[in-house]
Enzyme design. Structure first.
Site: not given
Ligand code: IMP
Ligand code: MG
Length: 179
Positions: A48, A102-103, A106, A155, A168
């Site tokens: 990402g 990081e992208d 979440d 999302f 992407r």
């Molecule tokens: P976390 O571990 O829940 O913080 O998730 C992080 C990962 O979930 C990110 O690096 C993304 O790959 C994916 N992710 C979370 N939210 C989104 C979104 O709104 N769009 C696309 N990917 C997301």
């Molecule tokens: Mg990611």
């Protein structure tokens, strides 16, 4: 407002590329101030972050290095459940000023699990730069140091972020249509 179709879903324009590029340049300017003489090592988390990391790095003017890793999640034997490990980390990060790129943060699960493992390798410092953060979605505490945009718990796709592998390459950021 522009609507795009990604797989089976519709997404509408949310943050345009001009605003994104301006914000990413501002983050880089902050890094240029904070990392004078420190030769930071940016560690982009694939897939990402690759577009954000590239644009951020292009705007960094102090000596700096960049590398990319993938994170793999597997069932751990500890009570904490899944363990996340880095694949492809070749640099010795001991004593380095590391910036995780990081992208999006979440729930925070990924970085919450991964950061302690980076700390075990004793970097000189460890900071997080994320393009997006969804504070309302947080289940695990993660403190990002450089945040592009804080967004609501919806999302999004584009600028490196995907829906089911697609989207992407969209230069703007789009959010899922609610209707
Ligand atoms: P976390 O571990 O829940 O913080 O998730 C992080 C990962 O979930 C990110 O690096 C993304 O790959 C994916 N992710 C979370 N939210 C989104 C979104 O709104 N769009 C696309 N990917 C997301
Ligand atoms: Mg990611």
């Amino acid at each position: 407002m522009t609507v795009v179709h990604v797989q089976d879903k519709r997404f509408e324009t949310y943050i345009g590329s001009v605003e994104i590029n301006k914000r990413v340049a501002a983050l880089a300017a902050q890094l240029n101030t904070d990392y004078v003489g420190l030769n930071p090592l940016l560690l982009g988390i694939l897939n990402g972050s690759f577009i954000f990391a590239a644009d951020l790095f292009r705007n960094i003017t102090v000596p700096a290095e960049i590398s990319f890793i993938k994170l793999a999640s597997y069932k751990g034997t500890t009570s904490t459940g899944n363990v996340i490990t880095a694949i492809g980390l070749e640099e010795n990060i001991a004593g380095r000023h590391v910036i995780i790129v990081e992208d999006i943060i979440d729930t925070g699960r990924t970085l919450h699990s991964f950061l302690p493992q980076v700390m075990l390798q004793q970097p000189a410092s460890l900071k997080i730069a994320c393009f997006l953060s969804k504070p309302d979605a947080r289940e695990y505490q993660v403190d990002a140091d450089y945040i592009g945009f804080e967004i609501p718990n919806n999302f999004v796709v584009g600028y490196g972020l995907d829906y089911d592998g697609q989207g992407r390459n969209l230069p703007d950021l789009y959010t899922l249509c609610t209707d």
